[in-house]
Design a protein around this motif. Structure first.
Motif, PDB file in Angstrom:
ATOM      1  N   VAL A  97      71.919  33.162  43.045  1.00  0.00           N
ATOM      2  CA  VAL A  97      72.176  32.795  42.046  1.00  0.00           C
ATOM      3  C   VAL A  97      71.114  30.741  42.374  1.00  0.00           C
ATOM      4  CG1 VAL A  97      73.405  30.109  41.491  1.00  0.00           C
ATOM      5  CG2 VAL A  97      74.582  33.084  41.109  1.00  0.00           C
ATOM      6  N   ARG A  98      71.427  31.570  44.088  1.00  0.00           N
ATOM      7  CA  ARG A  98      70.509  30.143  44.978  1.00  0.00           C
ATOM      8  C   ARG A  98      69.098  30.290  43.982  1.00  0.00           C
ATOM      9  NH1 ARG A  98      67.933  30.319  50.677  1.00  0.00           N
ATOM     10  NH2 ARG A  98      68.130  28.557  51.315  1.00  0.00           N
ATOM     11  N   LEU A  99      68.334  31.573  44.587  1.00  0.00           N
ATOM     12  CA  LEU A  99      66.848  31.483  44.309  1.00  0.00           C
ATOM     13  C   LEU A  99      66.312  31.141  42.787  1.00  0.00           C
ATOM     14  CD1 LEU A  99      63.701  32.701  44.993  1.00  0.00           C
ATOM     15  CD2 LEU A  99      64.459  34.845  44.185  1.00  0.00           C
ATOM     16  N   ARG A 100      67.605  31.730  41.898  1.00  0.00           N
ATOM     17  CA  ARG A 100      67.203  31.359  40.258  1.00  0.00           C
ATOM     18  C   ARG A 100      67.371  29.614  40.050  1.00  0.00           C
ATOM     19  NH1 ARG A 100      70.614  32.247  34.619  1.00  0.00           N
ATOM     20  NH2 ARG A 100      71.408  30.494  35.490  1.00  0.00           N
ATOM     21  N   ASP A 101      67.989  29.274  41.014  1.00  0.00           N
ATOM     22  CA  ASP A 101      68.144  27.400  40.714  1.00  0.00           C
ATOM     23  C   ASP A 101      66.615  26.577  41.471  1.00  0.00           C
ATOM     24  OD1 ASP A 101      70.805  27.642  39.567  1.00  0.00           O
ATOM     25  OD2 ASP A 101      71.706  26.861  41.588  1.00  0.00           O
ATOM     26  N   ALA A 102      66.227  27.847  42.772  1.00  0.00           N
ATOM     27  CA  ALA A 102      65.373  27.068  43.026  1.00  0.00           C
ATOM     28  C   ALA A 102      64.187  27.211  41.973  1.00  0.00           C
ATOM     29  CB  ALA A 102      64.966  27.497  44.656  1.00  0.00           C
ATOM     30  N   LEU A 103      64.082  28.370  41.536  1.00  0.00           N
ATOM     31  CA  LEU A 103      62.984  28.477  40.618  1.00  0.00           C
ATOM     32  C   LEU A 103      62.658  28.038  39.214  1.00  0.00           C
ATOM     33  CD1 LEU A 103      62.889  32.624  41.033  1.00  0.00           C
ATOM     34  CD2 LEU A 103      61.169  31.281  42.664  1.00  0.00           C
ATOM     35  N   LYS A 104      63.935  27.920  38.583  1.00  0.00           N
ATOM     36  CA  LYS A 104      63.858  27.304  37.484  1.00  0.00           C
ATOM     37  C   LYS A 104      63.924  25.778  37.201  1.00  0.00           C
ATOM     38  CE  LYS A 104      68.537  26.727  37.105  1.00  0.00           C
ATOM     39  NZ  LYS A 104      70.156  26.475  36.367  1.00  0.00           N
ATOM     40  N   VAL A 105      63.006  24.932  38.463  1.00  0.00           N
ATOM     41  CA  VAL A 105      62.705  24.102  38.347  1.00  0.00           C
ATOM     42  C   VAL A 105      61.376  23.921  38.165  1.00  0.00           C
ATOM     43  CG1 VAL A 105      62.155  21.668  39.756  1.00  0.00           C
ATOM     44  CG2 VAL A 105      64.226  23.335  40.242  1.00  0.00           C
ATOM     45  N   GLY A 106      60.519  25.127  38.162  1.00  0.00           N
ATOM     46  CA  GLY A 106      59.088  25.407  37.965  1.00  0.00           C
ATOM     47  C   GLY A 106      57.884  24.355  38.818  1.00  0.00           C
ATOM     48  N   GLY A 107      57.213  24.721  38.696  1.00  0.00           N
ATOM     49  CA  GLY A 107      56.121  23.721  39.122  1.00  0.00           C
ATOM     50  C   GLY A 107      55.576  24.033  40.379  1.00  0.00           C
ATOM     51  N   ARG A 108      56.523  24.933  41.507  1.00  0.00           N
ATOM     52  CA  ARG A 108      56.109  24.986  43.346  1.00  0.00           C
ATOM     53  C   ARG A 108      55.824  25.643  43.459  1.00  0.00           C
ATOM     54  NH1 ARG A 108      62.837  24.340  44.414  1.00  0.00           N
ATOM     55  NH2 ARG A 108      61.368  23.207  46.151  1.00  0.00           N
ATOM     56  N   ARG A 109      55.330  26.448  43.839  1.00  0.00           N
ATOM     57  CA  ARG A 109      54.753  27.186  44.861  1.00  0.00           C
ATOM     58  C   ARG A 109      55.404  28.196  45.737  1.00  0.00           C
ATOM     59  NH1 ARG A 109      51.046  22.365  47.879  1.00  0.00           N
ATOM     60  NH2 ARG A 109      53.657  22.220  48.427  1.00  0.00           N
ATOM     61  N   VAL A 110      55.201  29.508  44.796  1.00  0.00           N
ATOM     62  CA  VAL A 110      56.487  30.013  45.124  1.00  0.00           C
ATOM     63  C   VAL A 110      55.464  31.639  46.442  1.00  0.00           C
ATOM     64  CG1 VAL A 110      57.699  31.944  45.039  1.00  0.00           C
ATOM     65  CG2 VAL A 110      57.811  29.844  43.871  1.00  0.00           C
ATOM     66  N   VAL A 111      55.720  32.029  47.015  1.00  0.00           N
ATOM     67  CA  VAL A 111      55.115  32.681  47.954  1.00  0.00           C
ATOM     68  C   VAL A 111      56.169  33.398  48.188  1.00  0.00           C
ATOM     69  CG1 VAL A 111      54.308  34.116  50.389  1.00  0.00           C
ATOM     70  CG2 VAL A 111      54.032  31.373  48.940  1.00  0.00           C
ATOM     71  N   VAL A 112      56.365  35.284  47.792  1.00  0.00           N
ATOM     72  CA  VAL A 112      56.628  36.610  47.593  1.00  0.00           C
ATOM     73  C   VAL A 112      56.581  37.204  48.728  1.00  0.00           C
ATOM     74  CG1 VAL A 112      57.981  38.338  46.699  1.00  0.00           C
ATOM     75  CG2 VAL A 112      57.244  36.269  45.704  1.00  0.00           C
TER      76      VAL A 112
ATOM     77  N   GLU B  72      45.178  32.706  58.086  1.00  0.00           N
ATOM     78  CA  GLU B  72      45.604  31.797  57.032  1.00  0.00           C
ATOM     79  C   GLU B  72      47.066  31.008  57.061  1.00  0.00           C
ATOM     80  OE1 GLU B  72      45.492  32.469  51.800  1.00  0.00           O
ATOM     81  OE2 GLU B  72      45.235  34.260  53.173  1.00  0.00           O
ATOM     82  N   ARG B  73      47.177  29.840  56.008  1.00  0.00           N
ATOM     83  CA  ARG B  73      48.418  29.560  56.177  1.00  0.00           C
ATOM     84  C   ARG B  73      48.629  29.311  54.596  1.00  0.00           C
ATOM     85  NH1 ARG B  73      50.358  26.695  60.282  1.00  0.00           N
ATOM     86  NH2 ARG B  73      50.932  24.948  59.383  1.00  0.00           N
ATOM     87  N   ILE B  74      49.128  29.687  54.033  1.00  0.00           N
ATOM     88  CA  ILE B  74      49.724  30.053  52.781  1.00  0.00           C
ATOM     89  C   ILE B  74      50.446  29.079  52.207  1.00  0.00           C
ATOM     90  CG2 ILE B  74      49.960  30.755  49.853  1.00  0.00           C
ATOM     91  CD1 ILE B  74      49.769  33.527  51.940  1.00  0.00           C
ATOM     92  N   PRO B  75      50.341  27.746  51.638  1.00  0.00           N
ATOM     93  CA  PRO B  75      51.435  26.666  51.215  1.00  0.00           C
ATOM     94  C   PRO B  75      52.670  26.973  50.504  1.00  0.00           C
ATOM     95  CG  PRO B  75      49.118  26.023  50.001  1.00  0.00           C
ATOM     96  CD  PRO B  75      49.255  26.710  51.058  1.00  0.00           C
ATOM     97  N   ALA B  76      53.736  26.621  50.532  1.00  0.00           N
ATOM     98  CA  ALA B  76      54.876  27.184  49.530  1.00  0.00           C
ATOM     99  C   ALA B  76      55.839  26.415  49.704  1.00  0.00           C
ATOM    100  CB  ALA B  76      55.680  28.509  50.307  1.00  0.00           C
ATOM    101  N   ASP B  77      56.787  26.282  48.892  1.00  0.00           N
ATOM    102  CA  ASP B  77      57.761  25.925  48.613  1.00  0.00           C
ATOM    103  C   ASP B  77      58.931  26.203  48.101  1.00  0.00           C
ATOM    104  OD1 ASP B  77      56.565  22.823  47.490  1.00  0.00           O
ATOM    105  OD2 ASP B  77      55.866  23.631  45.646  1.00  0.00           O
ATOM    106  N   VAL B  78      58.994  27.904  48.070  1.00  0.00           N
ATOM    107  CA  VAL B  78      59.973  28.410  47.891  1.00  0.00           C
ATOM    108  C   VAL B  78      59.940  30.337  48.801  1.00  0.00           C
ATOM    109  CG1 VAL B  78      61.135  30.000  46.512  1.00  0.00           C
ATOM    110  CG2 VAL B  78      61.533  27.580  45.744  1.00  0.00           C
ATOM    111  N   VAL B  79      60.455  30.562  49.288  1.00  0.00           N
ATOM    112  CA  VAL B  79      59.690  31.415  50.134  1.00  0.00           C
ATOM    113  C   VAL B  79      60.332  32.285  49.616  1.00  0.00           C
ATOM    114  CG1 VAL B  79      58.805  33.250  52.137  1.00  0.00           C
ATOM    115  CG2 VAL B  79      57.804  30.265  52.109  1.00  0.00           C
TER     116      VAL B  79
END
Length: 407
Positions: free
Chosen positions: A137-152, A229-236
């Motif tokens: 639930v927490r991850l979906r809430d973060a992802l569905k905002v859209g337009g974010r930088r996600v590093v998996v 390397e430093r990969i910018p991320a809003d969500v990790v």
């Protein structure tokens, strides 16, 4: 005569499968289903698939409707963690209050725990694990905002499914994996490359052969690699696998090796104690060795076997390991024994470039695993070929003009 009591320590799909099979086959004794979470048993695949993508409600992940437990006299006890047990006294100890529960049969169904990243900054609020309903639930809430930088972080099945879900919400996605090719440990480099190309075609970037050494916090997060390397991320997203939660067994003197060792009937080294699901490492007669599996089909199959063993019936784990994945417009199913595929020959039937094919792994001209990609209604045939252990002609396997059912 007092009816026997079965205590199931762990209320996931595996534990629920034991309870279900016992009741469906006439067990009239007491069943206690002890869960660490507050939720009644649920299945985990939707947490990284349908629910995470927004295609299905979370309620659809429930193993049974809420009223099933009372109707079937299964006592579900939430928020309880088993600590250890005393084999001679047949008593299970509870960690929270030091209480104890007497059992006739005990089932260890404690599942697995998500592996932590274990690097500086991994406890930052921008780092998301994925194991429980709350995590999803927490991850979906973060992802569905859209337009974010996600590093998996992690390029196994969970990581790749999360990457697909994140792209579906319009996020920028980078997958960081320690292998040269995603999924290579599960399906080999060649087929892992099929999935990597799929993701690249959908805009995902990759850092393969990479080592994460930290997550920098502050107003801007970065995933830091050993290369500097430093990969910018809003969500990790921490998708680095899971470890069997075998503490109950270890504290109680049960034989453990990559999970709780069991025989083909899910019996542990201690009498009247069984293990099922992700935590169990059962002996599989078909391959003559132990094999632990973390997929939902194993939870169901091992739970059923343990239930029949508890009922005093002949019970053997004979199911072929199975799992599935959905990513973008690609759907796949896999059946087989992953350890036997190492070094095996891969034979393709269909169009790999179009991502419509079946892959067969052959060892000594025998099919030990098969994966169908965007080709359907062939699992019965794949499992039949694996189960038969008969030699097959590779050219015939590859020939689409020959009926697979006739091979």
């Amino acid at each position: 005569m007092t009816e026997p009591t079965v205590v199931i320590a762990g209320a996931g799909l595996a534990g629920a499968s034991v309870a279900t099979e016992l009741r469906e086959h006439g067990f009239g004794g007491r069943i206690l289903l002890l869960g660490m979470e507050e939720h009644r048993p649920y299945i985990r695949p939707p947490l990284s698939k349908e629910f995470l993508k927004g295609d299905a409600p979370l309620e659809g992940a429930a193993v049974h409707p809420d009223d099933w437990y009372a109707e079937n006299a299964v006592e579900f006890v939430p928020g309880v963690e088993a600590g250890s047990f005393e084999a001679d006294a047949h008593e299970l100890f509870i960690t929270e209050d030091g209480g104890r529960i007497t059992y006739d049969s005990l089932v260890i169904a404690t599942g697995a725990r998500a592996r932590p990243l274990g690097v500086p900054g991994s406890g930052h609020g921008a780092v998301f694990p994925l194991r429980t309903q709350e995590d999803s639930v927490r991850l979906r809430d973060a992802l569905k905002v859209g337009g974010r930088r996600v590093v998996v972080i992690g390029s196994g099945w969970i990581g790749m499914e999360v990457a697909a879900a994140a792209r579906g919400y319009g996020n920028e996605v980078t997958v960081v994996g320690h292998s040269a090719v995603p999924l290579s440990g599960a399906i080999g480099r060649e087929l892992g490359g099929v999935f990597e190309r799929l993701h690249r075609d959908n805009g995902v970037e990759f850092r393969n052969d990479a080592v994460v050494v930290g997550v920098d916090g502050g107003t801007q997060q970065y995933v830091v690699l050993a290369t500097g390397e430093r990969i910018p991320a809003d969500v990790v997203v921490a998708g680095v696998g899971a470890s069997p939660n075998s503490l109950v067994a270890e504290r109680s003197g049960v034989a453990v090796a990559d999970g709780v060792l069991t025989d083909k009937g899910m019996r542990t080294s201690i009498e009247d104690v069984y293990a099922v699901g992700d935590v169990a490492n059962p002996f599989l007669p078909a391959i003559g060795r132990h094999l632990r599996s973390e997929h939902w089909a194993n939870a169901i199959a091992s739970g059923k076997v343990a239930a029949h063993a508890i009922l005093g019936e002949r019970a053997s784990y004979d199911d072929i390991p199975y799992f599935y994945s959905d990513q973008y417009d690609l759907g796949m199913e896999y059946s087989g024994y992953v350890p036997l595929t190492v070094g095996a020959r891969v034979v393709f039937r269909g169009d790999v470039e179009a991502r419509e094919f079946i892959a067969f792994w052959l060892r000594n001209d025998r099919v030990v695993a098969g994966m169908n990609v965007n080709v359907w209604d062939v699992q019965d045939d794949i499992q039949r070929l694996i189960r038969s252990a008969e030699r097959v002609d590779a050219d015939q396997l590859a020939d689409q003009d020959l009926d697979l059912a006739a091979l």
